[in-house]
Design a protein around this motif. Structure first.
Motif, mmCIF file in Angstrom:
data_model
loop_
_atom_site.group_PDB
_atom_site.id
_atom_site.type_symbol
_atom_site.label_atom_id
_atom_site.label_comp_id
_atom_site.label_asym_id
_atom_site.label_seq_id
_atom_site.Cartn_x
_atom_site.Cartn_y
_atom_site.Cartn_z
ATOM 1 N N PRO A 180 0.680 -1.200 0.080
ATOM 2 C CA PRO A 180 0.094 0.470 -0.001
ATOM 3 C C PRO A 180 1.137 1.366 0.133
ATOM 4 O O PRO A 180 0.217 2.555 -0.135
ATOM 5 C CB PRO A 180 -0.859 -0.082 1.401
ATOM 6 N N ILE A 181 1.827 1.491 0.920
ATOM 7 C CA ILE A 181 2.858 2.769 0.657
ATOM 8 C C ILE A 181 3.054 3.134 -0.822
ATOM 9 O O ILE A 181 3.472 4.629 -1.118
ATOM 10 C CB ILE A 181 3.948 2.126 1.506
ATOM 11 N N MET A 182 3.134 2.058 -1.799
ATOM 12 C CA MET A 182 3.335 2.985 -2.797
ATOM 13 C C MET A 182 2.542 3.936 -3.249
ATOM 14 O O MET A 182 3.029 4.543 -4.539
ATOM 15 C CB MET A 182 3.956 1.594 -3.939
ATOM 16 N N VAL A 183 1.082 2.834 -3.267
ATOM 17 C CA VAL A 183 -0.254 3.429 -3.583
ATOM 18 C C VAL A 183 -0.078 5.012 -3.532
ATOM 19 O O VAL A 183 -0.461 6.118 -3.703
ATOM 20 C CB VAL A 183 -1.450 3.033 -4.046
ATOM 21 N N ARG A 184 -0.038 5.219 -1.591
ATOM 22 C CA ARG A 184 0.255 6.400 -1.055
ATOM 23 C C ARG A 184 1.560 7.411 -1.876
ATOM 24 O O ARG A 184 1.625 8.558 -2.326
ATOM 25 C CB ARG A 184 0.431 6.508 0.366
ATOM 26 N N LEU A 185 2.609 6.685 -1.869
ATOM 27 C CA LEU A 185 4.056 7.352 -2.676
ATOM 28 C C LEU A 185 2.780 7.721 -4.338
ATOM 29 O O LEU A 185 3.760 9.422 -4.430
ATOM 30 C CB LEU A 185 4.744 6.965 -2.707
ATOM 31 N N TYR A 186 2.782 7.189 -5.285
ATOM 32 C CA TYR A 186 2.039 8.132 -6.285
ATOM 33 C C TYR A 186 1.266 8.729 -6.071
ATOM 34 O O TYR A 186 1.394 9.828 -7.126
ATOM 35 C CB TYR A 186 1.612 6.616 -6.852
ATOM 36 N N GLY A 187 0.514 8.724 -5.119
ATOM 37 C CA GLY A 187 -0.356 9.408 -5.158
ATOM 38 C C GLY A 187 -0.103 11.059 -4.488
ATOM 39 O O GLY A 187 -0.897 11.615 -4.877
ATOM 40 N N LYS A 188 0.927 10.986 -4.155
ATOM 41 C CA LYS A 188 1.222 12.108 -3.579
ATOM 42 C C LYS A 188 2.172 13.092 -4.720
ATOM 43 O O LYS A 188 2.232 14.454 -5.300
ATOM 44 C CB LYS A 188 2.657 12.254 -2.607
ATOM 45 N N ALA A 189 2.073 11.887 -5.810
ATOM 46 C CA ALA A 189 3.062 12.466 -7.260
ATOM 47 C C ALA A 189 2.453 12.916 -8.158
ATOM 48 O O ALA A 189 2.697 13.791 -9.526
ATOM 49 C CB ALA A 189 4.249 11.526 -7.273
ATOM 50 N N ARG A 190 0.847 12.699 -8.117
ATOM 51 C CA ARG A 190 0.724 11.869 -9.438
ATOM 52 C C ARG A 190 -0.036 13.120 -9.919
ATOM 53 O O ARG A 190 -0.547 13.530 -11.531
ATOM 54 C CB ARG A 190 -1.253 11.172 -8.267
ATOM 55 N N ARG A 191 -0.463 14.433 -9.053
ATOM 56 C CA ARG A 191 -0.628 15.693 -10.060
ATOM 57 C C ARG A 191 0.525 15.780 -11.009
ATOM 58 O O ARG A 191 0.337 16.090 -12.380
ATOM 59 C CB ARG A 191 -0.903 16.885 -8.936
ATOM 60 N N GLY A 192 1.428 16.068 -10.732
ATOM 61 C CA GLY A 192 2.608 17.259 -11.197
ATOM 62 C C GLY A 192 2.637 15.477 -12.585
ATOM 63 O O GLY A 192 3.219 16.091 -13.574
ATOM 64 N N ILE A 193 3.263 13.791 -12.439
ATOM 65 C CA ILE A 193 2.856 13.464 -13.348
ATOM 66 C C ILE A 193 1.971 12.968 -14.680
ATOM 67 O O ILE A 193 2.269 13.554 -15.603
ATOM 68 C CB ILE A 193 2.870 12.104 -12.754
ATOM 69 N N GLN A 194 0.545 14.292 -14.014
ATOM 70 C CA GLN A 194 -0.161 14.209 -14.965
ATOM 71 C C GLN A 194 0.023 15.296 -15.418
ATOM 72 O O GLN A 194 -0.047 15.436 -16.788
ATOM 73 C CB GLN A 194 -2.037 14.319 -13.706
ATOM 74 N N GLY A 195 0.562 16.352 -14.963
ATOM 75 C CA GLY A 195 1.064 17.603 -15.659
ATOM 76 C C GLY A 195 1.455 17.248 -16.943
ATOM 77 O O GLY A 195 1.488 17.764 -17.599
ATOM 78 N N VAL A 196 3.106 16.604 -16.279
ATOM 79 C CA VAL A 196 3.599 15.806 -17.402
ATOM 80 C C VAL A 196 3.314 15.674 -18.544
ATOM 81 O O VAL A 196 3.220 15.857 -19.815
ATOM 82 C CB VAL A 196 4.889 15.808 -17.041
ATOM 83 N N LEU A 197 2.228 14.534 -18.344
ATOM 84 C CA LEU A 197 2.048 13.814 -19.232
ATOM 85 C C LEU A 197 1.018 14.461 -20.445
ATOM 86 O O LEU A 197 0.822 14.693 -21.737
ATOM 87 C CB LEU A 197 0.309 12.769 -18.862
ATOM 88 N N GLY A 198 -0.378 15.807 -19.745
ATOM 89 C CA GLY A 198 -1.009 16.443 -20.800
ATOM 90 C C GLY A 198 0.262 17.619 -21.364
ATOM 91 O O GLY A 198 -0.123 17.200 -22.605
ATOM 92 N N ALA A 199 1.751 17.691 -21.125
ATOM 93 C CA ALA A 199 2.291 18.389 -21.731
ATOM 94 C C ALA A 199 2.728 17.879 -22.886
ATOM 95 O O ALA A 199 2.960 18.186 -24.127
ATOM 96 C CB ALA A 199 3.073 19.283 -20.760
ATOM 97 N N PHE A 200 3.300 16.376 -22.710
ATOM 98 C CA PHE A 200 3.418 15.877 -24.330
ATOM 99 C C PHE A 200 2.178 15.714 -24.646
ATOM 100 O O PHE A 200 2.879 15.429 -26.071
ATOM 101 C CB PHE A 200 4.185 14.557 -23.068
ATOM 102 N N PHE A 201 1.079 14.940 -24.096
ATOM 103 C CA PHE A 201 0.508 14.627 -25.322
ATOM 104 C C PHE A 201 0.576 15.775 -26.111
ATOM 105 O O PHE A 201 -0.811 15.936 -27.380
ATOM 106 C CB PHE A 201 -0.884 14.273 -24.551
ATOM 107 N N ALA A 202 -0.217 16.888 -25.434
ATOM 108 C CA ALA A 202 -0.245 18.222 -25.990
ATOM 109 C C ALA A 202 0.788 18.295 -27.342
ATOM 110 O O ALA A 202 0.883 18.535 -28.400
ATOM 111 C CB ALA A 202 -0.513 19.333 -25.323
ATOM 112 N N TYR A 203 1.706 17.908 -26.864
ATOM 113 C CA TYR A 203 3.070 18.312 -28.164
ATOM 114 C C TYR A 203 2.494 17.398 -29.050
ATOM 115 O O TYR A 203 3.124 18.159 -30.714
ATOM 116 C CB TYR A 203 4.243 18.255 -27.343
#
Length: 213
Positions: A180-203
């Motif tokens: 479960p700890i990995m899910v919590r760690l990912y949850g903390k970084a999720r918004r930043g990761i999604q922002g990077v993904l959005g920028a790449f998909f837009a490009y």
């Protein structure tokens, strides 16, 4: 060697799009995570391998279908790239929307009770093959690596490369998120990761729309 270097940028862009697409947990990845956490790592890996095999099947069918279409109608490449570009822009919108949301990921075990490892592998394959969005995603990914007159080996390199990446990444999800700890760690970084993904998909989407050859 000259031919390889000519098509290498498109191949690498297709690889990058595939990697970033599975970096954002969708229903399939969440099923792997949930199974690893609630049933066990072995079951999660079996499910992951089934999903990866389904992804490979979609990739092969997409390459064969697009190659057959382009051999008859060269102008179809322009239409495919427009469609692929619009789909990637839609993914960018979804990623930015997710980045702006506070909603955490929800990983749950598959319904239907526990299964054997082979049963989980079969279920993963069926899940992937019955996902209509998989076909749309693969059209966009393959179109990133295709150019007018590209030889057949370009599609093969994209398919084989993404298959290996799919196995590695899906299994890593199953192993890493078996606690479960990995899910919590990912949850903390999720918004930043999604922002990077959005920028790449837009490009990538704009790249397809602008360069249609």
């Amino acid at each position: 060697m000259t031919d390889f270097t000519l098509y290498l940028p498109g191949i690498l862009l297709a690889y990058a799009a595939f990697l970033l697409a599975i970096a954002s947990p969708g229903p399939n990845i969440l099923a792997v995570i949930g199974t690893s956490m609630s049933v066990g790592r072995t079951s999660g890996i079996a499910l992951a391998l089934g999903i990866a095999t389904g992804s490979f099947t979609w990739a092969v069918m997409t390459v064969i279908g697009l190659s057959a279409l382009l051999s008859q109608y060269a102008v179809a490449l322009v239409v495919i790239k427009i469609f692929g570009g619009l789909y990637l822009l839609w993914l960018a919108y979804k990623s930015f929307k997710s980045a702006a949301s506070n909603h955490d990921i929800e990983a749950n075990e598959l319904a239907g009770g526990t299964r054997t490892p082979l049963g989980y592998a079969k279920r993963g394959y069926i899940i992937q093959m019955t996902n209509p969005k998989a076909a749309l995603a693969w059209i966009a990914i393959i179109s990133l690596g295709l150019t007018d007159g590209a030889p057949h080996w370009v599609g093969m390199v994209i398919v084989l490369g993404t298959f290996m990446l799919s196995i590695i990444i899906h299994v890593l999800y199953a192993v890493a998120f078996s606690t479960p700890i990995m899910v919590r760690l990912y949850g903390k970084a999720r918004r930043g990761i999604q922002g990077v993904l959005g920028a790449f998909f837009a490009y990538a989407g704009l790249r397809l729309l602008i360069s249609r050859n």
